[in-house]
Write a protein that holds these residues in place. Structure first.
Motif, PDB file in Angstrom:
ATOM      1  N   VAL A   1       0.862  -1.175   0.000  1.00 18.34           N
ATOM      2  CA  VAL A   1       0.000   0.000   0.000  1.00 18.34           C
ATOM      3  C   VAL A   1       0.899   1.227   0.000  1.00 18.34           C
ATOM      4  O   VAL A   1       2.060   1.157   0.395  1.00 18.34           O
ATOM      5  CB  VAL A   1      -0.933   0.045   1.233  1.00 18.34           C
ATOM      6  N   ILE A   2       0.350   2.314  -0.481  1.00 16.48           N
ATOM      7  CA  ILE A   2       1.126   3.548  -0.487  1.00 16.48           C
ATOM      8  C   ILE A   2       0.424   4.548   0.421  1.00 16.48           C
ATOM      9  O   ILE A   2      -0.792   4.712   0.351  1.00 16.48           O
ATOM     10  CB  ILE A   2       1.348   4.058  -1.927  1.00 16.48           C
ATOM     11  N   VAL A   3       1.208   5.145   1.308  1.00 18.61           N
ATOM     12  CA  VAL A   3       0.641   6.117   2.242  1.00 18.61           C
ATOM     13  C   VAL A   3       0.952   7.500   1.701  1.00 18.61           C
ATOM     14  O   VAL A   3       2.114   7.856   1.526  1.00 18.61           O
ATOM     15  CB  VAL A   3       1.272   5.971   3.645  1.00 18.61           C
ATOM     16  N   ARG A   4      -0.093   8.271   1.392  1.00 16.63           N
ATOM     17  CA  ARG A   4       0.121   9.596   0.804  1.00 16.63           C
ATOM     18  C   ARG A   4      -0.059  10.711   1.826  1.00 16.63           C
ATOM     19  O   ARG A   4       0.488  11.781   1.688  1.00 16.63           O
ATOM     20  CB  ARG A   4      -0.850   9.833  -0.349  1.00 16.63           C
ATOM     21  N   GLU A   5      -0.868  10.430   2.833  1.00 11.06           N
ATOM     22  CA  GLU A   5      -1.091  11.422   3.880  1.00 11.06           C
ATOM     23  C   GLU A   5      -1.007  10.719   5.214  1.00 11.06           C
ATOM     24  O   GLU A   5      -1.426   9.561   5.319  1.00 11.06           O
ATOM     25  CB  GLU A   5      -2.504  11.999   3.739  1.00 11.06           C
ATOM     26  N   CYS A   6      -0.469  11.416   6.199  1.00  8.50           N
ATOM     27  CA  CYS A   6      -0.415  10.799   7.512  1.00  8.50           C
ATOM     28  C   CYS A   6      -0.665  11.867   8.559  1.00  8.50           C
ATOM     29  O   CYS A   6      -0.616  13.056   8.247  1.00  8.50           O
ATOM     30  CB  CYS A   6       0.925  10.117   7.720  1.00  8.50           C
ATOM     31  N   PRO A   7      -0.934  11.479   9.781  1.00  9.60           N
ATOM     32  CA  PRO A   7      -1.180  12.497  10.798  1.00  9.60           C
ATOM     33  C   PRO A   7       0.035  13.401  10.952  1.00  9.60           C
ATOM     34  O   PRO A   7       1.178  12.929  10.929  1.00  9.60           O
ATOM     35  CB  PRO A   7      -1.415  11.689  12.072  1.00  9.60           C
ATOM     36  N   MET A   8      -0.244  14.675  11.093  1.00  6.53           N
ATOM     37  CA  MET A   8       0.795  15.696  11.169  1.00  6.53           C
ATOM     38  C   MET A   8       1.849  15.375  12.218  1.00  6.53           C
ATOM     39  O   MET A   8       3.039  15.565  12.026  1.00  6.53           O
ATOM     40  CB  MET A   8       0.085  17.013  11.524  1.00  6.53           C
ATOM     41  N   MET A   9       1.359  14.879  13.353  1.00  7.19           N
ATOM     42  CA  MET A   9       2.283  14.740  14.466  1.00  7.19           C
ATOM     43  C   MET A   9       3.226  13.544  14.330  1.00  7.19           C
ATOM     44  O   MET A   9       4.145  13.400  15.102  1.00  7.19           O
ATOM     45  CB  MET A   9       1.511  14.658  15.791  1.00  7.19           C
ATOM     46  N   LEU A  10       3.007  12.707  13.333  1.00  5.45           N
ATOM     47  CA  LEU A  10       3.869  11.530  13.205  1.00  5.45           C
ATOM     48  C   LEU A  10       5.166  11.846  12.478  1.00  5.45           C
ATOM     49  O   LEU A  10       5.180  12.599  11.521  1.00  5.45           O
ATOM     50  CB  LEU A  10       3.145  10.440  12.427  1.00  5.45           C
ATOM     51  N   ASP A  11       6.209  11.231  12.945  1.00  6.07           N
ATOM     52  CA  ASP A  11       7.490  11.291  12.254  1.00  6.07           C
ATOM     53  C   ASP A  11       7.388  10.552  10.944  1.00  6.07           C
ATOM     54  O   ASP A  11       6.790   9.488  10.895  1.00  6.07           O
ATOM     55  CB  ASP A  11       8.492  10.466  13.075  1.00  6.07           C
ATOM     56  N   MET A  12       8.032  11.076   9.916  1.00  6.58           N
ATOM     57  CA  MET A  12       8.079  10.376   8.637  1.00  6.58           C
ATOM     58  C   MET A  12       8.600   8.956   8.847  1.00  6.58           C
ATOM     59  O   MET A  12       8.081   7.989   8.321  1.00  6.58           O
ATOM     60  CB  MET A  12       9.051  11.141   7.741  1.00  6.58           C
ATOM     61  N   GLY A  13       9.619   8.868   9.687  1.00 10.71           N
ATOM     62  CA  GLY A  13      10.277   7.576   9.877  1.00 10.71           C
ATOM     63  C   GLY A  13       9.383   6.540  10.540  1.00 10.71           C
ATOM     64  O   GLY A  13       9.633   5.348  10.432  1.00 10.71           O
ATOM     65  N   SER A  14       8.346   6.992  11.237  1.00  9.42           N
ATOM     66  CA  SER A  14       7.547   5.986  11.928  1.00  9.42           C
ATOM     67  C   SER A  14       6.261   5.637  11.185  1.00  9.42           C
ATOM     68  O   SER A  14       5.501   4.799  11.628  1.00  9.42           O
ATOM     69  CB  SER A  14       7.257   6.415  13.370  1.00  9.42           C
TER      70      SER A  14
END
Ligand code: ADP
Ligand code: MG
Length: 646
Positions: free
Chosen positions: A547-560
């Motif tokens: 799956v490809i994640v295009r948006e994630c919660p603001m507070m999350l680190d890219m790395g996680s």
């Protein structure tokens, strides 16, 4: 009239079929196992509509002789065992003689087969257990089985089938496992007209893994092999840094049969215990090669459980296999520092990394571009190449940090004194003075976003410091506060998520992240994309288990992001039937926990102050999402009482 009746053959067959044939994936497992037992080196599986309307399997195995065909579809009819003794040493995947009968009882089956030595093949059709056609047919050596309209005559079972896409993904999960367990067989999988898997069949496990899970996963593996007396375990385990948040990528095969083994899982985890981070699980593709008389596979009709004569020995061989692989195979930087320091390298380096702070306030919690677009805070990635220099530096910093931590309270570290690369190191300490704010830090530093029209709370609070890098101690008026910084931060984020502020805080990722999942997790994620959007994740199908994640919660680190998504996938898979609201809450927990500052992370004096101010302005924040208190309050009087002053 007597009440007990002997059930008709048709009903007993339907009942028996229920045990073996649960869904298209279980049909595929049985039928592909038959092809393997028939010595096929090439197997093609095609399904349509999740396998519910159409499953076709073609193999180049031995074929079924004309005069065996009708018998093959009878219950308890098999060519693989003939005496009770044979049960003590099963060398084939099948032996119960139930699969063809069960499948034929609940679907419309067409068989095309030709055995070696036969000039003409046979076409045989059987529907709901009734023979429809038996005729000569020209066909290549081997067997093709077409199964149409599964469960057409058992509506009760039909009702339990999931959406086509879920059934298809469950089938894909089975095909993946078959391909992994038999790298010598070229496995082709065609799903609704599209080929989604082709393994080379070159006998190399690594090739099969590559074909099934792709390059990234294959690169994360280390070869593993160990033999102890009559058990040999071989395959691959993941490098410690590639450990995953759940066990979905742990595959155990017993003499090339997929099995579930609690002993195997425990041994793997024990061996990996001090290598992977806490809460992370290694991946593996391991085959257990054992003399068939040392194991009983006849435990359950699905044949995925096994009893071992010597479980302890199995534990040991897997344990040593993994331990050796992980300690010998993972490439660690070759460093030349004191032995004890090397042993502690991973921990200390990690800690030391955490005590370097970005020099801009925004970097700590979030990052904004000048035009207001939110982006992820930059990652501090240290590659193996940088590691040697980093280690020495990190160890030194960590040492200095501990030394600083032991200083009397008037020695504090402060933000705003940028070291090399714009990072502050905790070793750069100096006697306490009036905090010097960097120019670009304003007093309204939004540790947590606040409503713009809310006036800042009038709380006069003095932060005394922090103990164990976990508890912040503050005083305000006649009160002392001891705050668990992780618990408090987690709660604040959790409440924001629950309050539906995720839309504002979801962000488009500059570089979308692809995540490889097991086919079952993949299916669970795709079934729950709406739910994931509510949690701030925009996830799309990327094909073939990714799956490809295009948006994630603001507070999350890219790395996680990858890790959180894997964790969510595991949860969604194991809680498919839970109510949506419960799931959402769990997702928020998971995100909040990940996004919150951790106990053990370094927090500067300035950040502590903003954090405490913010926390005290939110009187509802009393417990973390797991129910632990976020703050202990103590009155001056209580303290004085303890010292006998009053
Ligand atoms: P089992 O696999 O336990 O023997 P099945 O009902 O699955 O029972 O199959 C019955 C028999 O049909 C097998 O024992 C085997 O002789 C024959 N058979 C089934 N599938 C194939 C195949 N693809 N190629 C050759 N023979 C097969
Ligand atoms: Mg079989």
């Amino acid at each position: 009239m007597s009440k007990i009746q002997i059930l008709s053959k048709q009903i007993t067959e339907l009942i028996a079929a229920g045990e073996v044939v649960e869904r298209p994936a279980s049909v595929v497992k049985e039928i592909m196992e038959n092809s393997i037992d028939a010595g096929a080196t090439d197997i093609t599986l095609e399904i349509k509509n999740g396998g519910i309307t159409y499953i076709r399997i073609t193999d180049n195995g031995t074929g079924i002789q004309k005069d065996d065909i009708a018998n093959a579809f009878k219950s308890h009819a098999t060519s693989k065992i003939s005496s009770a003794d044979d049960l003590n040493a099963i060398v084939t995947l099948g032996f119960r003689g139930e699969a063809l009968a069960s499948v034929a009882a609940v679907s419309k089956v067409e068989l095309l087969t030709r055995a070696a030595g036969e000039e003409l093949g046979t076409r045989y059709c059987i529907e709901g257990g009734e023979q429809i056609l038996f005729d000569d047919a020209g066909c290549p050596k081997g067997t093709t089985l077409i199964i149409r309209d599964l469960f057409y005559n058992t509506p009760a079972r039909m009702k339990f089938l999931k959406k086509d896409v879920s059934e298809a993904n469950a089938v894909a999960g089975v095909v993946d496992r078959i391909a992994l367990s038999h790298p010598e067989i070229a496995v082709r999988f065609i799903r609704d007209g599209k080929q989604t898997l082709l393994t080379p069949g070159d006998g190399k496990l690594s090739s099969a893994i590559y074909a099934v899970f792709g390059k990234e996963f294959t690169d994360s593996l280390i070869p593993a092999e160990y033999t102890l007396e009559n058990i040999k375990v071989s395959g691959f385990v993941s490098k410690p840094l590639a450990a995953r948040p759940n066990r979905s990528m742990q595959f155990f095969f017993l003499n090339k049969r997929l099995i579930k083994t609690a002993t195997g899982t425990t041994a793997l985890n024990e061996a990996d215990k001090h290598s992977s981070m806490a809460g992370k699980f290694p991946s593996c593709v391991l085959n257990i090669d054992i003399s068939p008389d040392q194991v009983d596979i006849n435990v359950h009709p699905a044949k995925t459980e096994a009893r071992f004569v010597n479980e302890k020995q199995l534990f040991n061989v897997i344990y040593y296999c993994v331990k050796n692989a992980v300690h010998g195979g993972d490439s660690r930087p070759n460093i030349n520092v004191a032995k004890a320091a090397v042993a502690q390298y991973l921990n200390i380096a990690d800690e030391a990394r955490q005590i370097r702070l970005p020099d801009k306030k925004e970097d700590f919690w979030e990052h904004r571009l000048a035009d207001g677009t939110k982006i992820h805070k930059p990652q501090i990635n240290i590659t193996a190449d940088d590691a040697i220099d980093e280690i020495v530096k990190d160890l030194k910093e960590a040492e200095n940090y501990s030394a600083a931590a032991c200083q009397p309270p008037n020695i504090v570290s402060e933000p705003g004194m940028a070291g090399e690369n714009g990072y502050i190191t905790a070793s750069e300490t100096k006697p306490a003075a009036k905090p010097v704010m960097p120019e670009n830090i304003t007093q309204n530093y939004p540790v947590f976003p606040q409503e713009e029209d809310t006036a800042p709370p009038e709380i006069s609070v003095t932060v005394i410091g922090e103990v164990f890098r976990t508890y912040i101690i503050a005083e305000s008026g006649e009160q002392i506060y001891i705050i668990d910084k992780h618990a408090a931060h987690e709660r604040i984020i959790f409440d924001q998520l629950m309050a539906g502020k995720t839309d504002e805080s979801a962000q488009i990722m500059l570089v979308p992240v692809t995540v490889t999942l097991s086919k079952e997790e993949y299916s669970a994620v795709l079934e729950n994309t709406d739910l994931l959007i509510k949690a701030g994740f925009e996830v799309e199908d990327f094909g073939a288990g990714m799956v490809i994640v295009r948006e994630c919660p603001m507070m999350l680190d890219m790395g996680s992001v990858e890790e959180v998504l894997m964790e969510l996938a595991g949860y969604l898979l194991s809680n498919r039937h839970e109510l949506i609201s419960g799931k959402l809450e769990w997702l928020f927990h998971s995100i909040a926990c990940r996004a919150a500052i951790k106990a053990g992370d370094f927090t500067s004096g300035y950040e502590r102050e903003r954090f405490v101010e913010n926390l005290l302005s939110l009187p509802d924040i009393r417990y973390c999402p797991h129910g632990r208190p976020v703050m202990i309050e103590m009155k001056r009087k209580e303290l004085e009482k303890s010292f006998g002053r009053i």
